[in-house]
Enzyme design. Structure first.
Site, mmCIF file in Angstrom:
data_model
loop_
_atom_site.group_PDB
_atom_site.id
_atom_site.type_symbol
_atom_site.label_atom_id
_atom_site.label_comp_id
_atom_site.label_asym_id
_atom_site.label_seq_id
_atom_site.Cartn_x
_atom_site.Cartn_y
_atom_site.Cartn_z
ATOM 1 C CE LYS A 94 -2.811 -1.066 7.287
ATOM 2 N NZ LYS A 94 -3.115 0.208 7.526
ATOM 3 C CG ASP A 143 3.431 -10.934 9.619
ATOM 4 O OD1 ASP A 143 3.051 -9.873 9.581
ATOM 5 O OD2 ASP A 143 3.520 -11.038 11.087
ATOM 6 N NE ARG A 158 -7.172 1.145 4.186
ATOM 7 C CZ ARG A 158 -6.450 0.919 4.199
ATOM 8 N NH1 ARG A 158 -5.253 2.402 5.492
ATOM 9 N NH2 ARG A 158 -5.170 0.653 4.056
ATOM 10 C CG ASP A 202 4.047 3.807 -0.180
ATOM 11 O OD1 ASP A 202 4.280 4.992 -0.346
ATOM 12 O OD2 ASP A 202 2.554 2.667 0.298
ATOM 13 C CG ASP A 242 -1.920 2.754 4.774
ATOM 14 O OD1 ASP A 242 -3.042 2.944 5.062
ATOM 15 O OD2 ASP A 242 -1.383 3.046 4.323
#
Ligand code: AMP
Ligand code: MG
Length: 494
Positions: free
Chosen positions: A112, A124, A175, A251, A261
């Site tokens: 990530k 980005d 992750r 999501d 997340d």
């Protein structure tokens, strides 16, 4: 132990090409290892014993590939704050492949912050040290608390500068997840009407998470039921620990039942069911108390994608059984939460426990709320209170008289079992240490601004054993000064 023949598998890339866009991690000038989870690496059988920190930094910033790796971005859609976005996908992450452990269990290894992909839109593709270490710390703390979660394998500083509201040092996180499949993954092709791809995805998810259903005729309904069940358990654990995810978009809700997340998440201190921390959640959609309802809402979105699979001839016919599963979600959650709350109070966790105990439990929460008592400390202080030492509990209240009558009734209940046994069971479910927001911020600030990882490492170490009092660590158990909490907001980890 890892074997020299270690290779990542590529099942996602090979079996779900419609959801996979191959891509390379960005080049980074001077990767530097910030943190490495050697225990997890060993569990996964990764061939890392002979790697020095420089090599680990190259491997876990994508500059050198693990054997078998085939990096690529995963496609997904999602409902964000209730609004459907047809294309999200990994805009700053790459799946490298899956590590298969000794028991045949596959786990995704993903980077990530690894640069732009086809799904980056205006972003980005990068991540800054602060959010990377936040995800590392909170994820590992959740794991130690016994809450299903994605794990952190490595954090690497990239040596690049990331532009946010100010220039920040860049980093990448590695992750590990049971899978990265989300409700939003199902929404992606369902929204395009391409149900052959939804079926491929559902069969893949079943093989991965619910293999016992693979041959069943009604497997899609039962799969939906299994996902709902995992989410009911997960959200009950969040609620019982005072965890606020902060951005429960579809999501960000997994099929595996793992928390994923850690952007604008936070642990509640003073008990307040209306608590919201995320700076972008101005309506309080993802407030603490709303989490079970939002999970149900997200599951309804998942159900919609599966109706055609459940009954290809007449999807309308599938509405009734799917609705039944949905309607059972909140009661199922309530049962789990209620049983967990009883356990945290040392009361009989069984379903046949009497009404008086439920009253005791809700009065307890109401006392915490009206007196703004720290949620974690209050439960932990019951350990001593069960053994006739209620000083710690009373000290939490500015007027100790507030808790007396409750305490007497509670004692008369729990004294039906030996005090030492009650204390021990309370100790096992009520943590001393949770990642308190001010300590997390302090640790991230030192790492990001002063290149000092010592506070991060000390905090991580304490949080790895959350149920044990650790000598000299009192201040890790204390809530933030009120001024801090009054203005505390977390921001999306972008
Ligand atoms: P998140 O808030 O991390 O759940 O991300 C929501 C969506 O935004 C996902 O599709 C991410 O891939 C994408 N995204 C977030 N940050 C960036 C970034 N810096 N560059 C590209 N995409 C991003
Ligand atoms: Mg996300």
């Amino acid at each position: 132990m890892s074997s020299p023949s270690f290779r990542l598998t590529r099942s996602f890339a090979e079996r779900l090409p419609a959801y996979f866009v191959a891509g390379e991690p960005m080049l980074v000038r001077s990767p530097r290892l910030l943190q490495f989870n050697a225990r997890l690496a060993e569990e996964l059988g990764l061939p890392v014993e002979e790697m020095d920190p420089d090599r680990l930094a190259r491997v876990f910033s994508g500059q050198e590939m693990l054997p078998g790796a085939h990096p690529g971005a995963q496609a997904y859609a999602g409902h964000q704050f209730g609004h459907f976005v047809p294309q999200l996908g990994d805009g700053r992450a790459l799946l490298l492949g899956e590590a298969v452990d000794g028991d045949g269990r596959s786990r995704d290894i993903a980077l990530k912050g690894s640069g732009r992909t086809r799904f980056s839109r205006g972003g980005d593709g990068k991540a800054a040290i602060g959010p990377v270490l936040r995800e590392y710390l909170v994820g590992e703390a959740m794991h130690a608390l016994g809450i299903p979660t994605t794990r952190a394998l490595a954090a690497v500083a990239t040596g690049e500068t990331v532009m946010r509201s100010e220039p920040l040092p860049g980093a990448m996180l590695t992750r590990v997840a049971a899978s990265h499949l989300r409700v939003g993954s199902f929404e992606y092709y369902a929204a395009q009407g391409k149900f052959e791809h939804v079926a491929e995805l559902a069969d893949f998810a079943i093989a991965r998470h619910d293999p016992e259903l693979a041959k069943e005729e009604d497997r899609y309904l039962r799969f939906f039921q299994a996902v709902a069940d995992r989410q009911a358990k997960l959200v009950a654990q969040w609620m019982l620990t005072g965890f606020i995810h902060g951005v429960m978009n579809t999501d960000n809700m997994t099929i595996s039942g793992e928390t994923i997340d850690y952007g604008p998440c936070a642990f509640m201190e003073a008990y307040n069911p209306d608590a919201v921390f995320s700076s972008i959640d101005t309506m309080g959609r993802y407030a603490y108390r709303n989490q079970p309802k939002i999970a149900a809402w997200n599951l309804a979105r998942l159900a919609e994608t599966l109706l055609r699979l459940m009954d290809p001839e007449d999807p309308q016919r599938a509405v009734e059984p799917a609705t039944k599963v949905l309607e059972e979600f909140l009661p199922r959650y309530e049962d789990l939460y209620r049983a967990g709350l009883r356990k945290k109070l040392g009361l009989n966790p069984g379903p046949d426990s009497d009404q008086e105990e439920d009253v005791l439990a809700s009065e307890w929460l109401e006392l915490l709320r009206t007196n703004q008592i720290d949620y974690t400390l209050a439960f932990r202080s019951l350990t001593d209170a069960a053994q006739d030492n209620s000083a710690a509990l009373e000290q939490l209240f500015s007027a100790p008289g507030e808790i007396q009558s409750w305490l007497e009734r509670w004692r008369s209940r729990v004294s039906r079992q030996p005090a030492a046994e009650v204390a021990e069971s309370l100790r096992a479910v009520n943590p001393v240490y949770v990642p308190r927001n001010h300590l997390v911020e302090e640790a991230l600030h030192a790492a990001s601004n002063a290149d000092d990882l010592a506070p991060f490492e000390r905090l991580l170490k304490v949080l790895e054993r959350p149920f044990e009092e650790q000598p000299g660590c009192d201040h890790y158990a204390k809530p933030a000064p009120r001024e801090f909490t009054a203005t505390y907001e977390t921001f999306c980890g972008t």
